[in-house]
Every structure is written in C-alpha cells, then in structure tokens.
Design a protein around this motif. Structure first.
Motif, PDB file in Angstrom:
ATOM      1  N   GLU A  92       1.259  -0.821   0.657  1.00 35.19           N
ATOM      2  CA  GLU A  92       0.646  -0.196   0.176  1.00 35.19           C
ATOM      3  C   GLU A  92       0.921   1.174   0.277  1.00 35.19           C
ATOM      4  N   ASP A  93       1.580   1.396   1.008  1.00 31.43           N
ATOM      5  CA  ASP A  93       2.596   2.382   1.009  1.00 31.43           C
ATOM      6  C   ASP A  93       3.203   2.450  -0.695  1.00 31.43           C
ATOM      7  N   ALA A  94       3.682   1.816  -0.849  1.00 30.44           N
ATOM      8  CA  ALA A  94       4.454   2.033  -2.187  1.00 30.44           C
ATOM      9  C   ALA A  94       3.990   2.454  -3.093  1.00 30.44           C
ATOM     10  N   LEU A  95       2.081   1.847  -3.437  1.00 37.92           N
ATOM     11  CA  LEU A  95       1.650   2.592  -4.659  1.00 37.92           C
ATOM     12  C   LEU A  95       1.094   3.556  -4.263  1.00 37.92           C
ATOM     13  N   ALA A  96       0.992   3.425  -3.105  1.00 35.61           N
ATOM     14  CA  ALA A  96       0.722   5.367  -2.754  1.00 35.61           C
ATOM     15  C   ALA A  96       1.729   6.303  -2.668  1.00 35.61           C
ATOM     16  N   SER A  97       2.985   5.636  -2.952  1.00 41.93           N
ATOM     17  CA  SER A  97       3.580   6.676  -4.086  1.00 41.93           C
ATOM     18  C   SER A  97       3.992   7.902  -4.015  1.00 41.93           C
ATOM     19  N   GLU A  98       4.366   8.790  -4.436  1.00 43.30           N
ATOM     20  CA  GLU A  98       4.023   9.869  -5.751  1.00 43.30           C
ATOM     21  C   GLU A  98       5.365   9.357  -6.431  1.00 43.30           C
ATOM     22  N   ARG A  99       4.598   9.337  -7.942  1.00 45.90           N
ATOM     23  CA  ARG A  99       5.707   9.329  -8.886  1.00 45.90           C
ATOM     24  C   ARG A  99       5.346  10.278  -9.132  1.00 45.90           C
ATOM     25  N   GLU A 100       6.896  11.023 -10.137  1.00 49.36           N
ATOM     26  CA  GLU A 100       7.500  11.704 -11.562  1.00 49.36           C
ATOM     27  C   GLU A 100       8.404  10.583 -12.851  1.00 49.36           C
ATOM     28  N   ILE A 101       7.081  10.761 -13.785  1.00 49.07           N
ATOM     29  CA  ILE A 101       7.302   9.558 -15.002  1.00 49.07           C
ATOM     30  C   ILE A 101       8.141  10.268 -15.587  1.00 49.07           C
TER      31      ILE A 101
END
Length: 236
Positions: free
Chosen positions: A206-215
């Motif tokens: 859950e923590d990983a998938l909720a993390s902010e990602r700038e692609i």
C-alpha cells in the motif's frame, strides 16, 4: 511488477529468462513484453484511470497509453497467470476458467479486447500504477522504450511460472533478489536493480503504490573503463 505483502515485508514476482531469448537471455526480470497493435483497441471494457490520464502520466499519445496499459495486463496474464480484470464492482479471484485463452493470447489467436469481451470481463486499470520509463542506451543493437507498471497481486489469484520464456519463476524480497545478483547467483539489468532498490524502501505494498511518482524518461549510458563497460544511470 507484481508485488505482495508478507510477514517478512514486500515480495516481488521475478522470472529468470531462458538462455535462448534474443533479449536479456538468462536475466532475472519482471513479467512483461511488447505491445501488440491490437492492444490499442478502443472498444475494450475499461475501469479506472482513463487512457487520457495514462497518456499524461507517461507523456505519450492517448492511443499509445491505451495500448501500453492493455499490453501490461495481457503480458502479466500470459507470463504469470495473473489477470487484472473483473467487473466494475469486483476484481477477478479465480483465473482457472481462462487458462486455455491464456495460451491463445500467447499465440496471438485472440486479442485482449476480444477475450475480455467474450468473457464479459472489464480491464481494471485502477489496479495498475505508473512506475517508470526506461529507454535502452543508443549503443545497444536492440532498443526499447519501456514503461514500468506496479500492481498488487489480487486476492485469490496466484502467480505461476507457466511460460516458455522463463526457466524459473517465484516470489522474492527485493533485498534477497539483489543479494543473489551481488553474489553471482543471478543477473539483473539496471532498471530491474533500481526498481528493486525502490521497493525495498517501502514497508507495505500500500505504501509503495500510494507513493508519488514523477515519470521521466531514464536512459542509462555505457561508459568504457579499460576492458570493461560500466552502466551509468543519472535519474532525473
């Protein structure tokens, strides 16, 4: 990347490619593959972030974004038996009835859109998260502009190694997979290594998938150092 929670932390599903593969032979990789032109079929039943939203995340055309998401779902099913689909209200828990279609997808006898339509299933784009965009260095003979996705293993489903492209498959903690590579028991490409490093930094899926990602597009450089070649990665 298929991920799941365990008592020991996050595990990632990995496959060691067979030695006969033209690209990344013998490497330990995440499930994945190329886009089929039919993956861009706009008739596919879809739930979750729209193709327009995926196009914004990945910086590409809408038709390309649709094809990328469909390819991620199709290749995950082909290579691991995990199907990110269901209805708009529920995620599929039992993929057993669709294993014959899995092989027909591999042989390109059917398209993902055709399969889902016949089965009355909806692609669940909400189960996927955009993770990264890697571009093969220009020095390589075969180049790939690859988008990486992350998805939690759906409840009730099981990942397997029933693919001719892998000699072995299984779940590993990111830390253990990297230790195998450091000790010479496996070989990881730079995108795989860095992605495993990233997942090792999270306590739960859950923590990983909720993390902010700038692609942003990441292209490693090959630098000759004497009689050896180093891979240099400068992340944006």
């Amino acid at each position: 990347m298929l991920v799941r929670d365990t008592g020991a932390g996050i595990e990632v599903f990995l496959q060691r490619r067979v030695a006969a593969m033209e690209f990344a032979a013998g490497m330990t990789v995440f499930p994945g593959g190329g886009v089929d032109k039919r993956d861009a079929d706009a008739s596919i039943a879809w739930a979750g972030p729209s193709p327009e939203q995926w196009a914004e995340w990945f910086g590409c055309e809408v038709s390309t974004a649709r094809a990328l998401v469909c390819a991620a779902v199709r290749e995950t099913f082909e290579e691991s038996g995990v199907l990110l689909a269901g209805t708009r209200e529920a995620v599929l828990e039992d993929t057993g009835p669709y294993q014959d279609v899995r092989q027909r997808l591999v042989s390109r006898e059917v398209s993902l859109a055709g399969f889902l339509a016949d089965a009355g299933l909806t692609l669940r784009a909400d189960l996927l998260r955009p993770w990264a965009n890697w571009l093969t260095p220009p020095q390589e003979g075969r180049r790939y502009d690859t988008r990486f996705f992350a998805a939690a293993l759906p409840a009730g489903q099981h990942a397997d190694g029933a693919t001719t492209e892998a000699e072995s498959s299984g779940w590993q903690r990111p830390e253990d997979a990297m230790a195998d590579a450091r000790d010479g028991r496996s070989v990881l490409m730079p995108p795989t290594w860095i992605t495993l490093t990233e997942f090792a930094g999270f306590a739960t899926v859950e923590d990983a998938l909720a993390s902010e990602r700038e692609i942003s597009k990441i292209m490693p450089s090959l630098v000759r150092d004497g009689d050896q070649v180093r891979v240099v990665v400068e992340k944006p």
